[in-house]
Motif scaffolding. Structure first.
Motif, mmCIF file in Angstrom:
data_model
loop_
_atom_site.group_PDB
_atom_site.id
_atom_site.type_symbol
_atom_site.label_atom_id
_atom_site.label_comp_id
_atom_site.label_asym_id
_atom_site.label_seq_id
_atom_site.Cartn_x
_atom_site.Cartn_y
_atom_site.Cartn_z
ATOM 1 N N PRO A 56 39.611 36.870 22.014
ATOM 2 C CA PRO A 56 39.444 36.589 23.440
ATOM 3 C C PRO A 56 38.395 35.526 23.741
ATOM 4 O O PRO A 56 38.494 34.828 24.748
ATOM 5 N N ALA A 57 37.408 35.373 22.884
ATOM 6 C CA ALA A 57 36.364 34.371 23.121
ATOM 7 C C ALA A 57 36.933 32.948 23.153
ATOM 8 O O ALA A 57 36.321 32.054 23.732
ATOM 9 N N THR A 58 38.104 32.758 22.564
ATOM 10 C CA THR A 58 38.718 31.422 22.567
ATOM 11 C C THR A 58 39.283 31.061 23.934
ATOM 12 O O THR A 58 39.503 29.893 24.226
ATOM 13 N N GLY A 59 39.558 32.075 24.759
ATOM 14 C CA GLY A 59 40.183 31.827 26.053
ATOM 15 C C GLY A 59 41.676 31.576 25.953
ATOM 16 O O GLY A 59 42.325 31.259 26.948
ATOM 17 N N ILE A 60 42.232 31.726 24.779
ATOM 18 C CA ILE A 60 43.683 31.578 24.577
ATOM 19 C C ILE A 60 44.291 32.971 24.699
ATOM 20 O O ILE A 60 44.080 33.823 23.839
ATOM 21 N N TYR A 61 45.021 33.190 25.773
ATOM 22 C CA TYR A 61 45.590 34.498 26.049
ATOM 23 C C TYR A 61 47.102 34.415 25.886
ATOM 24 O O TYR A 61 47.788 33.818 26.700
ATOM 25 N N TRP A 69 45.119 39.968 33.573
ATOM 26 C CA TRP A 69 43.796 40.586 33.620
ATOM 27 C C TRP A 69 42.723 39.494 33.729
ATOM 28 O O TRP A 69 41.792 39.603 34.520
ATOM 29 N N ALA A 70 42.878 38.429 32.968
ATOM 30 C CA ALA A 70 41.929 37.317 33.014
ATOM 31 C C ALA A 70 41.897 36.695 34.409
ATOM 32 O O ALA A 70 40.815 36.410 34.950
ATOM 33 N N ASP A 71 43.058 36.473 34.987
ATOM 34 C CA ASP A 71 43.126 35.878 36.325
ATOM 35 C C ASP A 71 42.439 36.766 37.359
ATOM 36 O O ASP A 71 41.759 36.266 38.267
ATOM 37 N N LYS A 72 42.604 38.067 37.235
ATOM 38 C CA LYS A 72 41.984 39.009 38.175
ATOM 39 C C LYS A 72 40.464 39.036 38.015
ATOM 40 O O LYS A 72 39.723 38.906 38.995
ATOM 41 N N ILE A 73 39.999 39.184 36.791
ATOM 42 C CA ILE A 73 38.564 39.295 36.528
ATOM 43 C C ILE A 73 37.837 38.010 36.898
ATOM 44 O O ILE A 73 36.711 38.038 37.393
ATOM 45 N N ALA A 74 38.473 36.874 36.725
ATOM 46 C CA ALA A 74 37.850 35.587 37.036
ATOM 47 C C ALA A 74 37.459 35.476 38.509
ATOM 48 O O ALA A 74 36.529 34.741 38.850
ATOM 49 N N LEU A 75 38.105 36.208 39.385
ATOM 50 C CA LEU A 75 37.842 36.129 40.821
ATOM 51 C C LEU A 75 36.532 36.793 41.245
ATOM 52 O O LEU A 75 35.960 36.447 42.273
ATOM 53 N N ALA A 76 36.061 37.752 40.474
ATOM 54 C CA ALA A 76 34.883 38.538 40.867
ATOM 55 C C ALA A 76 33.588 37.779 40.657
ATOM 56 O O ALA A 76 33.469 36.956 39.746
ATOM 57 N N ASP A 77 32.607 38.095 41.506
ATOM 58 C CA ASP A 77 31.262 37.547 41.365
ATOM 59 C C ASP A 77 30.338 38.499 40.619
ATOM 60 O O ASP A 77 29.333 38.078 40.057
ATOM 61 N N ALA A 78 30.657 39.798 40.647
ATOM 62 C CA ALA A 78 29.826 40.821 40.015
ATOM 63 C C ALA A 78 30.681 42.068 39.787
ATOM 64 O O ALA A 78 31.781 42.190 40.343
ATOM 65 N N PHE A 79 30.134 42.988 38.990
ATOM 66 C CA PHE A 79 30.883 44.194 38.630
ATOM 67 C C PHE A 79 29.990 45.427 38.693
ATOM 68 O O PHE A 79 28.803 45.356 38.393
ATOM 69 N N ILE A 80 30.611 46.531 39.072
ATOM 70 C CA ILE A 80 30.006 47.849 38.919
ATOM 71 C C ILE A 80 30.980 48.633 38.047
ATOM 72 O O ILE A 80 32.138 48.832 38.421
ATOM 73 N N PHE A 81 30.507 49.048 36.877
ATOM 74 C CA PHE A 81 31.336 49.818 35.954
ATOM 75 C C PHE A 81 31.000 51.298 36.097
ATOM 76 O O PHE A 81 29.836 51.680 36.049
ATOM 77 N N ILE A 82 32.034 52.122 36.271
ATOM 78 C CA ILE A 82 31.870 53.575 36.329
ATOM 79 C C ILE A 82 32.474 54.142 35.053
ATOM 80 O O ILE A 82 33.645 53.892 34.759
ATOM 81 N N SER A 83 31.678 54.902 34.317
ATOM 82 C CA SER A 83 32.208 55.457 33.088
ATOM 83 C C SER A 83 31.697 56.866 32.824
ATOM 84 O O SER A 83 30.513 57.144 32.981
ATOM 85 N N ASN A 96 38.449 48.759 25.871
ATOM 86 C CA ASN A 96 39.623 47.910 25.707
ATOM 87 C C ASN A 96 39.680 46.838 26.796
ATOM 88 O O ASN A 96 39.937 45.666 26.519
ATOM 89 N N ALA A 97 39.413 47.230 28.035
ATOM 90 C CA ALA A 97 39.453 46.279 29.151
ATOM 91 C C ALA A 97 38.401 45.184 28.985
ATOM 92 O O ALA A 97 38.657 44.017 29.284
ATOM 93 N N LEU A 98 37.229 45.549 28.502
ATOM 94 C CA LEU A 98 36.187 44.555 28.259
ATOM 95 C C LEU A 98 36.580 43.621 27.116
ATOM 96 O O LEU A 98 36.391 42.408 27.193
ATOM 97 N N ASP A 99 37.135 44.183 26.066
ATOM 98 C CA ASP A 99 37.486 43.402 24.872
ATOM 99 C C ASP A 99 38.659 42.458 25.083
ATOM 100 O O ASP A 99 38.865 41.546 24.284
ATOM 101 N N TYR A 100 39.426 42.633 26.134
ATOM 102 C CA TYR A 100 40.598 41.797 26.414
ATOM 103 C C TYR A 100 40.244 40.344 26.690
ATOM 104 O O TYR A 100 41.074 39.463 26.504
ATOM 105 N N LEU A 101 39.028 40.102 27.188
ATOM 106 C CA LEU A 101 38.681 38.782 27.721
ATOM 107 C C LEU A 101 37.383 38.267 27.139
ATOM 108 O O LEU A 101 36.613 39.003 26.542
#
Length: 179
Positions: A56-61, A69-83, A96-101
């Motif tokens: 994912p670090a290459t940016g080649i999806y 998922w990349a297109d969606k996450i790119a829109l955010a300015d900040a995140f609050i993770f609930i776990s 898994n969601a973090l590792d995708y991008l």
């Protein structure tokens, strides 16, 4: 400022969604100007285990879901993770969601809300390590929810004064980072 509230549990009967609904209701009560909160529920995204042919670090999806998922996450300015805390760690769905991008997470601040047997401290500790490796900014915005097993009997999560103050602090830190 667009903040994504990412629900890191996909289990049936999960507490994370209750906490997320409390957060969205509470933040709307804060009357913060120019702040938009969007709930991102990993259960609805249904991300398969990452198996792309490029790191994912290459940016080649090369997987359509990965690019969405990349297109969606790119829109955010900040995140609050609930776990939740699972076996002294955080949820595999969130990992898994973090590792995708890669680049979509970089330079964006992240706050963390956890709960579980150690009030979520161990899950938060692990998430912070991973988000740091992804290049996210850690403004030290953390809330550990105490006694979740005693309190999670109702359909909604009822926060106490400590948690409301903690959420205010999280929001202030995320906003200050953007100024």
């Amino acid at each position: 400022m667009l903040i994504y509230l990412i629900v890191g549990s996909i289990r049936e009967g999960r507490t994370a969604i209750k906490v997320a609904h409390w957060i969205t209701d509470c933040i709307s009560d804060f009357a913060l100007h120019d702040i938009d909160i969007e709930l991102i529920d990993l259960k609805h995204w249904d991300l398969p285990l990452f198996s792309g042919s490029h790191p994912p670090a290459t940016g080649i999806y090369d997987q359509p879901k990965q690019q969405q998922w990349a297109d969606k996450i790119a829109l955010a300015d900040a995140f609050i993770f609930i776990s939740p805390e699972y076996n002294h760690g955080y949820s595999p769905a969130l990992k898994n969601a973090l590792d995708y991008l890669g680049k979509e997470w970089q330079s964006k601040p992240a706050a963390f809300i956890g709960y579980g047997s150690s009030n979520g401290s161990r899950s938060i500790s692990q998430i912070r390590q991973v988000t740091s490796s992804l290049g996210m900014v850690d403004p030290n915005a953390v809330l550990e929810i105490r006694d979740i097993f005693k309190r999670n009997k109702e359909e909604t999560f009822a926060a106490n004064e400590f948690e409301i103050d903690g959420l205010k602090l999280i929001m202030n830190k995320l906003i200050q980072y953007q100024l």
